[in-house]
Design an enzyme around this catalytic site. Structure first.
Site, PDB file in Angstrom:
ATOM      1  N   ALA A   1      -3.039   3.952 -55.864  1.00 40.23           N
ATOM      2  CA  ALA A   1      -3.983   3.599 -54.811  1.00 40.23           C
ATOM      3  C   ALA A   1      -4.423   4.392 -53.731  1.00 40.23           C
ATOM      4  O   ALA A   1      -5.709   4.502 -53.589  1.00 40.23           O
ATOM      5  CB  ALA A   1      -3.529   1.980 -54.361  1.00 40.23           C
TER       6      ALA A   1
ATOM      7  N   ALA B   1       5.562  -0.335 -53.136  1.00 40.45           N
ATOM      8  CA  ALA B   1       5.571  -0.248 -54.285  1.00 40.45           C
ATOM      9  C   ALA B   1       4.932   1.028 -55.051  1.00 40.45           C
ATOM     10  O   ALA B   1       4.179   1.789 -54.203  1.00 40.45           O
ATOM     11  CB  ALA B   1       4.969  -1.666 -54.957  1.00 40.45           C
ATOM     12  N   PHE B   2       5.139   1.324 -56.249  1.00 48.89           N
ATOM     13  CA  PHE B   2       4.797   2.414 -56.737  1.00 48.89           C
ATOM     14  C   PHE B   2       3.391   2.719 -56.906  1.00 48.89           C
ATOM     15  O   PHE B   2       2.763   3.737 -56.956  1.00 48.89           O
ATOM     16  CB  PHE B   2       5.519   2.991 -58.082  1.00 48.89           C
ATOM     17  CG  PHE B   2       4.531   2.353 -59.124  1.00 48.89           C
ATOM     18  CD1 PHE B   2       4.721   0.865 -59.622  1.00 48.89           C
ATOM     19  CD2 PHE B   2       3.906   3.210 -59.922  1.00 48.89           C
ATOM     20  CE1 PHE B   2       4.018   0.327 -60.755  1.00 48.89           C
ATOM     21  CE2 PHE B   2       3.244   2.554 -61.000  1.00 48.89           C
ATOM     22  CZ  PHE B   2       3.323   1.060 -61.269  1.00 48.89           C
ATOM     23  N   LYS B   3       2.806   1.424 -57.110  1.00 45.17           N
ATOM     24  CA  LYS B   3       1.453   1.548 -57.032  1.00 45.17           C
ATOM     25  C   LYS B   3       0.571   2.006 -55.723  1.00 45.17           C
ATOM     26  O   LYS B   3      -0.519   2.523 -55.941  1.00 45.17           O
ATOM     27  CB  LYS B   3       0.572  -0.147 -57.036  1.00 45.17           C
ATOM     28  CG  LYS B   3       1.192  -0.675 -58.342  1.00 45.17           C
ATOM     29  CD  LYS B   3       0.430  -1.808 -58.765  1.00 45.17           C
ATOM     30  CE  LYS B   3       0.586  -2.472 -60.297  1.00 45.17           C
ATOM     31  NZ  LYS B   3       1.924  -3.090 -60.300  1.00 45.17           N
ATOM     32  N   ASP B   4       1.180   2.381 -54.860  1.00 47.58           N
ATOM     33  CA  ASP B   4       0.779   3.066 -53.645  1.00 47.58           C
ATOM     34  C   ASP B   4       0.378   4.737 -54.066  1.00 47.58           C
ATOM     35  O   ASP B   4      -0.679   5.007 -53.530  1.00 47.58           O
ATOM     36  CB  ASP B   4       1.919   3.311 -52.592  1.00 47.58           C
ATOM     37  CG  ASP B   4       2.191   2.106 -51.731  1.00 47.58           C
ATOM     38  OD1 ASP B   4       0.957   1.126 -51.539  1.00 47.58           O
ATOM     39  OD2 ASP B   4       3.352   1.789 -51.290  1.00 47.58           O
TER      40      ASP B   4
END
Ligand SMILES: *Cc1c(COP(=O)(O)O)cnc(C)c1O
Length: 434
Positions: free
Chosen positions: A111, A105-108
């Site tokens: 994060a 997911a783009f949250k990688d």
């Protein structure tokens, strides 16, 4: 660059300080209080500049008060072993795939940069920290993967027992080493309250607790990087036709794009596409902001009724809805259209998309009807394999799974079940870190 609180522009802080504080002491969010001009840097990129190079130049320019040029290069190298990809649908439409990182997911992106920069500062100050975070699913998996094996950092993740998807649970509970998963007998709200209370508890003062939630600058800043990379790839498109469509929940992704525009990137307009949690599209239409409890939809990572980054957006436009409207157009998409769009892309283009990306692509379609000359880039925020059930409901079979998710099947879950009070959490933390 220096950062200030959205609630008091005199309350200024360096990136390093803001990174570990998360939230400003007055309850506001940190924002870049002076917009740097990056036009020269943007011009210096070669035609096919790779993502890491774009990332390290932009990071250095933004954070040069906190780190050297060499260090920002090392940081970008370490944080981004994965890259975005651009997929062309037709001459007027691209999809910017942001899900090729470890948790799909783009949250990688956010994060991973957060984890890498925290490790960098902790190591150079010879300090240790414990990241304490509550999750209802998506954030926890990205955070766990990002902090895995980072030096000087331990991560404790709280999640509500039995209330997150089996896949997300596996992403957090199968890593081990410095990643500790606590299964709370309670709701997500209980988890959040426990974490919040732990931060102010005097008996936990001797543990250097820090947070990793989505309002952290260390997650917001790196989300601007793929806009730089994508615009460089799409350089031939004139600025007045350059439109980005961002499927939004807490509006971090969109806010990062707006910052990039004000740092000199040629983007004319943003489409804020939401599911039926449409507080911001409604605000743009009526000028009235009415946060409310979220409702459940198929694009559940965007089920947000009170978007945390609204405060940053208001600060950017100095509370002037007219000027926000010039840059941002809101479009709300319902669940039926979401399924229909997943089906359409599967059948017509043999292209598998997640429900959040479908919200973006449908909004792009609606926008394009009135703006046939604009070029739209839709941000694709997750791999469809993370949302099997919804995809299956739309097309009648499962999507292809990325390797990172396939590997999870054979791994064993390790977690500790705890009660839903602060005392339960304190007992564990004291056992682990005293
Ligand atoms: C978090 C998330 C979003 C929403 O992003 P915001 O920055 O909160 O607007 C969209 N899609 C997916 C898959 C997400 O995980």
């Amino acid at each position: 660059m220096v950062f200030a609180s959205t609630r008091n522009k005199e309350l200024k802080m360096s990136f390093q300080k803001a990174l570990f504080q998360g939230l400003s002491p007055d309850g506001g969010l940190f924002y870049p209080c002076k917009m740097p001009d990056m036009t020269d840097i943007i011009k210096s990129f070669s035609e096919n500049e790779n993502f890491k190079n774009v990332a390290s130049s932009v990071i250095y320019h933004l954070l040069n008060e906190d780190m050297s040029e060499t260090d920002s290069k090392i940081l970008a190298e370490r944080a981004f072993p994965f890259s975005p990809k651009l997929k062309k649908i037709n001459d007027k439409l691209h999809v910017l795939e942001l899900y090729h990182g470890p948790s799909s997911a783009f949250k990688d992106f956010g994060a991973s940069f957060l984890a890498t920069s925290m490790e960098y500062f902790l190591q150079s100050n010879d300090k240790k920290a414990v990241i304490l975070t509550a999750t209802s699913g998506d954030t926890g998996s990205a955070v766990a993967r990002a902090f895995y094996e980072k030096k000087n950092i331990d991560v404790v993740i709280l999640y509500p027992k039995g209330r997150i998807s089996p896949l997300q649970e596996k992403q957090m509970t199968t890593l081990g080493k410095n990643i500790h998963a606590l299964e709370v007998e309670g709701s997500f709200d209980d988890c959040q309250k426990m974490v919040k209370d732990a931060f102010t508890d005097p008996e936990l003062k001797n543990i250097n607790l820090s947070s990793a939630n989505s309002i952290n600058l260390g997650r917001l800043i790196p989300q601007s990087l793929y806009y730089f990379w994508a615009v460089n790839q799409l350089k031939k498109i004139p600025e007045e036709q350059q439109v980005f469509c961002v499927p939004s929940g807490n509006f971090g992704n969109l806010t990062a794009g707006l910052y990039a525009k004000y740092w000199g990137l040629s983007i004319r307009k943003f489409i804020a596409s939401t599911n039926q949690n449409d507080v911001i599209p409604e605000f743009l239409k009526t000028s009235v902001y009415t946060p409310r409890p979220s409702i459940q939809t198929y694009s559940n990572a965007m089920d947000v009724g009170s978007p945390s980054n609204f405060e940053r957006m208001q600060t950017l436009y100095q509370n002037d809805v007219e000027s926000m409207r010039k840059d941002v157009r809101g479009i709300c998409i319902d669940d039926d259209s979401t399924l229909e769009t997943i089906r359409k892309y599967n059948n017509e283009f043999n292209y598998e998309i997640c429900p959040h990306t479908a919200v973006g692509l449908k909004a792009a379609e609606i926008y394009a009807q009135k703006h046939p000359f604009d070029h739209i880039t839709v941000l694709s925020t997750a791999h469809p394999g993370k949302f099997l059930e919804v995809f299956n409901k739309a097309v009648g079979h499962d999507p292809e799974l990325p390797l990172s998710l396939l590997e999870l099947k054979d791994k064993t879950k390790v977690s500790e079940v705890i009660g839903n009070t602060l005392t339960d959490l304190k007992t564990i933390l004291n056992k682990m870190y005293r």
